[in-house]
Design an enzyme around this catalytic site. Structure first.
Site, PDB file in Angstrom:
ATOM      1  N   HIS A  55       0.846  -1.200   0.000  1.00 23.96           N
ATOM      2  CA  HIS A  55       0.000   0.000   0.000  1.00 23.96           C
ATOM      3  C   HIS A  55       0.873   1.238   0.000  1.00 23.96           C
ATOM      4  O   HIS A  55       2.082   1.154   0.184  1.00 23.96           O
ATOM      5  CB  HIS A  55      -1.009  -0.014   1.144  1.00 23.96           C
ATOM      6  CG  HIS A  55      -0.424   0.109   2.518  1.00 23.96           C
ATOM      7  ND1 HIS A  55       0.393  -0.853   3.064  1.00 23.96           N
ATOM      8  CD2 HIS A  55      -0.530   1.085   3.459  1.00 23.96           C
ATOM      9  CE1 HIS A  55       0.747  -0.484   4.282  1.00 23.96           C
ATOM     10  NE2 HIS A  55       0.214   0.685   4.553  1.00 23.96           N
ATOM     11  N   HIS A  57       1.435   3.939   1.834  1.00 27.32           N
ATOM     12  CA  HIS A  57       1.974   4.719   2.958  1.00 27.32           C
ATOM     13  C   HIS A  57       3.505   4.827   2.890  1.00 27.32           C
ATOM     14  O   HIS A  57       4.203   3.872   2.519  1.00 27.32           O
ATOM     15  CB  HIS A  57       1.534   4.106   4.290  1.00 27.32           C
ATOM     16  CG  HIS A  57       0.111   4.415   4.618  1.00 27.32           C
ATOM     17  ND1 HIS A  57      -0.643   3.666   5.497  1.00 27.32           N
ATOM     18  CD2 HIS A  57      -0.708   5.413   4.177  1.00 27.32           C
ATOM     19  CE1 HIS A  57      -1.867   4.182   5.587  1.00 27.32           C
ATOM     20  NE2 HIS A  57      -1.925   5.232   4.800  1.00 27.32           N
ATOM     21  N   ASP A  59       5.891   4.795   5.009  1.00 28.91           N
ATOM     22  CA  ASP A  59       6.770   3.859   5.732  1.00 28.91           C
ATOM     23  C   ASP A  59       6.807   2.488   5.049  1.00 28.91           C
ATOM     24  O   ASP A  59       7.469   1.572   5.533  1.00 28.91           O
ATOM     25  CB  ASP A  59       6.359   3.735   7.214  1.00 28.91           C
ATOM     26  CG  ASP A  59       4.959   3.211   7.412  1.00 28.91           C
ATOM     27  OD1 ASP A  59       4.051   3.563   6.621  1.00 28.91           O
ATOM     28  OD2 ASP A  59       4.744   2.436   8.367  1.00 28.91           O
ATOM     29  N   HIS A  60       6.124   2.362   3.909  1.00 30.73           N
ATOM     30  CA  HIS A  60       6.183   1.131   3.103  1.00 30.73           C
ATOM     31  C   HIS A  60       6.788   1.372   1.714  1.00 30.73           C
ATOM     32  O   HIS A  60       7.089   0.415   1.013  1.00 30.73           O
ATOM     33  CB  HIS A  60       4.776   0.524   2.946  1.00 30.73           C
ATOM     34  CG  HIS A  60       4.187   0.133   4.261  1.00 30.73           C
ATOM     35  ND1 HIS A  60       4.014  -1.180   4.637  1.00 30.73           N
ATOM     36  CD2 HIS A  60       3.773   0.883   5.313  1.00 30.73           C
ATOM     37  CE1 HIS A  60       3.510  -1.212   5.862  1.00 30.73           C
ATOM     38  NE2 HIS A  60       3.351   0.023   6.290  1.00 30.73           N
ATOM     39  N   HIS A 114      -7.524  -0.767   5.473  1.00 28.60           N
ATOM     40  CA  HIS A 114      -6.497   0.135   6.009  1.00 28.60           C
ATOM     41  C   HIS A 114      -6.313   1.292   5.029  1.00 28.60           C
ATOM     42  O   HIS A 114      -6.298   2.454   5.417  1.00 28.60           O
ATOM     43  CB  HIS A 114      -5.202  -0.654   6.221  1.00 28.60           C
ATOM     44  CG  HIS A 114      -4.040   0.178   6.642  1.00 28.60           C
ATOM     45  ND1 HIS A 114      -3.958   0.782   7.884  1.00 28.60           N
ATOM     46  CD2 HIS A 114      -2.886   0.502   6.002  1.00 28.60           C
ATOM     47  CE1 HIS A 114      -2.797   1.444   7.989  1.00 28.60           C
ATOM     48  NE2 HIS A 114      -2.137   1.288   6.857  1.00 28.60           N
ATOM     49  N   ASP A 131      -0.255  -3.758   6.345  1.00 25.34           N
ATOM     50  CA  ASP A 131      -0.897  -3.229   7.556  1.00 25.34           C
ATOM     51  C   ASP A 131      -2.359  -3.661   7.651  1.00 25.34           C
ATOM     52  O   ASP A 131      -3.175  -2.956   8.240  1.00 25.34           O
ATOM     53  CB  ASP A 131      -0.818  -1.693   7.570  1.00 25.34           C
ATOM     54  CG  ASP A 131       0.592  -1.189   7.800  1.00 25.34           C
ATOM     55  OD1 ASP A 131       1.492  -1.995   8.080  1.00 25.34           O
ATOM     56  OD2 ASP A 131       0.789   0.041   7.698  1.00 25.34           O
ATOM     57  N   HIS A 169       4.663  -4.593  10.918  1.00 24.26           N
ATOM     58  CA  HIS A 169       5.026  -3.844  12.127  1.00 24.26           C
ATOM     59  C   HIS A 169       5.161  -4.769  13.332  1.00 24.26           C
ATOM     60  O   HIS A 169       4.491  -5.814  13.411  1.00 24.26           O
ATOM     61  CB  HIS A 169       3.951  -2.796  12.473  1.00 24.26           C
ATOM     62  CG  HIS A 169       3.955  -1.609  11.564  1.00 24.26           C
ATOM     63  ND1 HIS A 169       4.777  -0.517  11.749  1.00 24.26           N
ATOM     64  CD2 HIS A 169       3.230  -1.347  10.454  1.00 24.26           C
ATOM     65  CE1 HIS A 169       4.551   0.368  10.805  1.00 24.26           C
ATOM     66  NE2 HIS A 169       3.611  -0.101   9.996  1.00 24.26           N
TER      67      HIS A 169
HETATM   68 ZN   LIG Z   1      -0.060   1.729   6.437  1.00 18.36          ZN
END
Ligand SMILES: [Zn+2]
Length: 259
Positions: A55, A57, A59-60, A114, A131, A169
């Site tokens: 996805h 985001h 942090d990915h 998410h 996530d 995570h």
């Molecule tokens: Zn995420």
């Protein structure tokens, strides 16, 4: 056998590194940061051949640009979403992804909730779920809906129970803290928390987990259990009907208590 290892990033992210058997080829899932990936590849003399994104985001995806700069031939695979840059292939439900040097292909599952375009990769009993599902918990709802995330978790719950869950995570202990509010008398939950504490105090990841353990202890996969429904109704202050309503109450309850 393909080896899968976690590369810790930021405070609590895991980037999953896949090494092709008998070759120097490697793939990564959700590289939010290029530094731990480049370090690991350099240490073992590996060449990055594929990047898988679940996805959009940051942090990915934050490491993608620098990894493409370092490995111009790398395939970058992810969901159809204009917020994700530098993809060489967009994939959706039912697509098969063959990775260079790896024998098995990955199956793409659309698991919105998410985010609206979140996907997961299922591969030889392994699920890279980003996530969507966490050990002991699940992702928050950002630009998807509660109903979508509930449905996506129901799909994951129906996979073979031996499926290994590679989430993105290390949230397990906080998640189990919430799970105990929902099912305070669960012996399986108490045992799982003891084991997670042991792993963390030894500096080890609590993931991957197994779907069977999630089905036994993760409240977000237990929305049909009488005790979980009663706890969710206690929070909501009204009767709840069906998995999606129970899930929504649980997710809103956790949003109030934790992040
Ligand atoms: Zn995420």
């Amino acid at each position: 056998m393909t080896r899968i290892s976690p590369l810790p990033a930021f405070d609590d992210n895991y980037i999953w590194l896949l090494r092709a058997p008998g070759s120097t080829g490697a793939a990564v899932v959700d590289p939010g940061d290029e530094v731990p990936v480049l370090d690991a590849l350099g240490r073992d003399g590996l060449t990055l051949t594929a990047i898988l994104i679940t996805h959009h985001h940051g942090d990915h995806t934050g490491g993608v640009a620098d990894l493409v700069a370092a490995f111009p031939e790398v395939q970058v695979i992810g969901p159809r979403d204009p917020r994700i840059r530098r993809l060489t292939r967009t994939v959706g439900e039912g697509d098969l992804v063959a990775l260079p040097g790896f024998a098995e292909s990955l199956n793409v599952l659309e698991v919105p909730g998410h985010t609206a375009s979140h996907i997961a990769y299922l591969w030889d009993g392994v699920l890279f779920c980003g996530d969507t599902l966490f050990a002991g918990g699940c992702g928050r709802v950002f630009d998807g809906t509660f109903e979508q995330l509930s449905g996506s978790l129901r799909r994951i719950a129906a996979l073979p129970p031996e499926t290994r869950i590679y989430c993105a995570h290390e949230y397990t202990l906080a998640n189990l803290g919430f799970a105990k509010w929902v099912e305070p008398d669960s012996p399986a939950l108490a045992e799982r928390e003891r084991e997670a504490r042991r792993l963390r105090s030894a500096g080890l990841p609590t993931v991957p987990s197994r779907l069977a353990l999630e089905l036994a202890t993760n409240p977000f996969l237990r929305t049909g259990e009488a005790g979980v429904i009663a706890a969710a109704e206690g929070f909501a202050g009204r009767p709840l009907h069906g998995h999606a309503e129970v899930f929504t109450a649980l997710r809103q309850w956790k949003d109030q208590r934790y992040d």
